[in-house]
Motif scaffolding. Structure first.
Motif, PDB file in Angstrom:
ATOM      1  N   TYR A 268      12.564  55.561 -29.768  1.00  0.00           N
ATOM      2  CA  TYR A 268      12.564  56.725 -28.349  1.00  0.00           C
ATOM      3  C   TYR A 268      13.955  57.280 -28.733  1.00  0.00           C
ATOM      4  N   ASP A 269      14.981  56.910 -28.633  1.00  0.00           N
ATOM      5  CA  ASP A 269      16.402  57.183 -28.271  1.00  0.00           C
ATOM      6  C   ASP A 269      16.509  59.022 -29.148  1.00  0.00           C
ATOM      7  N   ARG A 270      15.889  58.541 -30.727  1.00  0.00           N
ATOM      8  CA  ARG A 270      16.528  59.089 -31.705  1.00  0.00           C
ATOM      9  C   ARG A 270      15.134  60.185 -31.956  1.00  0.00           C
ATOM     10  N   LEU A 271      14.159  60.029 -32.090  1.00  0.00           N
ATOM     11  CA  LEU A 271      12.897  61.277 -32.211  1.00  0.00           C
ATOM     12  C   LEU A 271      11.908  60.798 -31.265  1.00  0.00           C
ATOM     13  N   GLY A 272      12.583  60.634 -30.061  1.00  0.00           N
ATOM     14  CA  GLY A 272      11.710  61.373 -28.237  1.00  0.00           C
ATOM     15  C   GLY A 272      10.753  60.158 -27.779  1.00  0.00           C
ATOM     16  N   ALA A 273       9.755  60.678 -26.532  1.00  0.00           N
ATOM     17  CA  ALA A 273       9.176  59.882 -26.034  1.00  0.00           C
ATOM     18  C   ALA A 273       8.012  60.523 -26.305  1.00  0.00           C
ATOM     19  N   ASP A 274       7.686  61.861 -27.543  1.00  0.00           N
ATOM     20  CA  ASP A 274       5.997  62.326 -27.524  1.00  0.00           C
ATOM     21  C   ASP A 274       6.018  61.142 -29.076  1.00  0.00           C
ATOM     22  N   ALA A 275       6.301  60.609 -29.772  1.00  0.00           N
ATOM     23  CA  ALA A 275       6.406  59.710 -30.974  1.00  0.00           C
ATOM     24  C   ALA A 275       6.487  58.375 -30.521  1.00  0.00           C
ATOM     25  N   ALA A 276       7.186  57.461 -29.757  1.00  0.00           N
ATOM     26  CA  ALA A 276       7.022  56.313 -29.308  1.00  0.00           C
ATOM     27  C   ALA A 276       5.350  56.393 -28.568  1.00  0.00           C
ATOM     28  N   ILE A 277       5.359  56.573 -27.364  1.00  0.00           N
ATOM     29  CA  ILE A 277       4.490  56.482 -26.929  1.00  0.00           C
ATOM     30  C   ILE A 277       3.015  56.985 -27.627  1.00  0.00           C
ATOM     31  N   CYS A 278       2.935  58.491 -27.958  1.00  0.00           N
ATOM     32  CA  CYS A 278       1.592  58.326 -28.088  1.00  0.00           C
ATOM     33  C   CYS A 278       1.135  57.564 -29.498  1.00  0.00           C
ATOM     34  N   VAL A 279       2.700  57.009 -30.505  1.00  0.00           N
ATOM     35  CA  VAL A 279       1.843  55.930 -31.034  1.00  0.00           C
ATOM     36  C   VAL A 279       1.044  54.984 -30.938  1.00  0.00           C
ATOM     37  N   SER A 280       2.218  54.152 -30.373  1.00  0.00           N
ATOM     38  CA  SER A 280       1.788  52.695 -29.140  1.00  0.00           C
ATOM     39  C   SER A 280      -0.184  53.239 -28.346  1.00  0.00           C
ATOM     40  N   ILE A 281      -0.280  53.372 -28.160  1.00  0.00           N
ATOM     41  CA  ILE A 281      -1.356  54.126 -27.227  1.00  0.00           C
ATOM     42  C   ILE A 281      -2.464  54.368 -28.054  1.00  0.00           C
TER      43      ILE A 281
END
Length: 405
Positions: A268-281
């Motif tokens: 999240y801190d390095r690539l941003g919210a979009d990467a972390a959240i979309c992958v998790s969904i």
């Protein structure tokens, strides 16, 4: 209460570590009861499947109703008093189960327990978030919520083992002692920020943080699916005659969540919210569809791991985003808003899906939940697009530096 205010970027302080440990012991009973109490009602009190789902729904509905009042209670009585009072009530409700033998009594006690847990949990999470440097908010919250998932791994496993070997009274005794230990540890943590003054009149804005609402609504939908897993997967596995799934589903799910969260914060801190959240969904939705579509032990345990990774990554990522886009002094209100939707989603899932399972069966319900979770990608895309337009750029990959908000 002693107030500590620093702008250092140090994360691993003694107060932060104590907060993590205290949260672990508070969340063991929370997660323990999610699969154990429905089984207790079905096996010992011969209740209906709807009542078994209602026992978790009562807890989480109370959490929704009372969690949002935590910032006002803290402002009026102080963080320490609120922690003590709510923690003592939560501990007492665990002991009261020993004297209850009716569905109505358990539901009432479960409601009171949910109210107390919501307050002590919100206060503790907000306390922990104030101990995390803003530049490391994603990483810090990931470590905090890792303790939630560690409790989620230990709690159901211990609860199911104790109930099968020593009976349900041993579960209630264990939960009481564990809760008391967690409360004592958290009471050792000093707060580092004074609470903002709360106006005398109550308004919706006082109870909720408006900027945190959109992302909280997305987590509500994901939590709805998660509530169906937490409440009914043990009964589902029992009907399929898969004893290894009954014993290890929650261990696999929570272990995968813990391991994933060690990387989620940095992602999240390095690539941003979009990467972390979309992958998790995507991972969560895939796990739900496997759970509903393939009824083999290995595949169901794989589904447990995927659900653990997906939901376990989505919660801290979306919470970090909610905190990042909200005023810093509103940390308790943000936490209350976010976890009100988490609890509301799990509670609705526990109650509503009981009727859905009776009508359509477990497999169809879990497949539908997978499809619905995939739909959250569209909701998040719309939210992310709106944020980009308001900021004239993409969501920042790192949280703001202290003093630059």
């Amino acid at each position: 209460m002693r107030v500590i205010r620093t702008d250092r970027k140090t994360l691993w302080t003694t107060p932060f570590c104590l907060t993590m440990l205290g949260m672990l012991f508070l969340f063991i009973p929370f997660s323990l009861y999610m699969p154990v109490l429905p089984a207790y009602l079905l096996e010992e009190l011969n209740s209906s499947l709807q009542a078994a789902g209602a026992v978790n729904a009562a807890f989480l509905i109370a959490a929704v109703l009372f969690r949002v009042h935590t910032p006002r209670l803290e402002a009026r009585f102080g963080v320490r008093r609120v922690l003590l009072a709510s923690g003592i009530v939560f501990t007492a409700t665990n002991a009261i189960y020993l004297g209850l033998d009716s569905v109505a009594g358990i539901l009432l006690n479960r409601f009171v327990s949910g109210a107390a847990f919501a307050i002590v949990n919100t206060s503790t999470m907000a306390l922990g978030s104030r101990l995390v440097p803003r530049s490391r908010i994603g990483e810090g919250l990931a470590y905090l919520t890792t303790m939630v998932l560690a409790g989620g791994a230990v709690g159901p496993y211990i609860g199911l083992k104790l109930s099968s070997v020593y009976g349900y009274p041993s579960v209630f005794i264990f939960s009481t002692l564990t809760t008391l230990l967690g409360l004592l540890i958290i009471c050792l943590v000093p707060d580092r920020e004074e609470m903002a003054k709360t106006p005398a009149r109550i308004s919706v804005r006082d109870l909720f943080e408006v900027k945190a609402v959109p992302v909280s609504l997305i987590i509500l939908v994901l939590a709805f699916s998660y509530g169906g897993v937490m409440t009914f997967v043990v009964v589902y596995a029992s009907e399929l005659h898969l004893p290894l799934v009954i014993e290890y589903f929650f261990v696999v799910m929570a272990t995968a969540s813990v391991l994933s969260r060690l990387a989620t914060g940095r992602l999240y801190d390095r690539l941003g919210a979009d990467a972390a959240i979309c992958v998790s969904i995507v991972i969560l939705a895939g796990g739900l569809m496997i759970l509903g579509g393939i009824h083999i032990t290995a595949w169901m345990l794989l589904a447990a791991a995927m659900i653990g990774v997906g939901y376990g990554s989505a919660v801290p990522s979306m919470q970090a985003l909610a905190i990042q886009i909200s005023p810093e002094h509103r940390s308790s209100a943000v936490t209350a808003t976010f976890f009100t939707c988490v609890d509301g989603g799990i509670g609705l899932g526990a109650y509503v899906l009981g009727g859905g399972i009776q009508a359509f069966g477990y497999a169809a319900v879990y497949l539908a939940l997978g499809v619905m979770s995939f739909g959250c990608l569209l909701s998040y895309y719309l939210l992310s697009t709106a944020n980009r337009r308001s900021q004239n750029g993409p969501l920042p990959p790192r949280s703001p530096e202290p003093g630059r908000e």
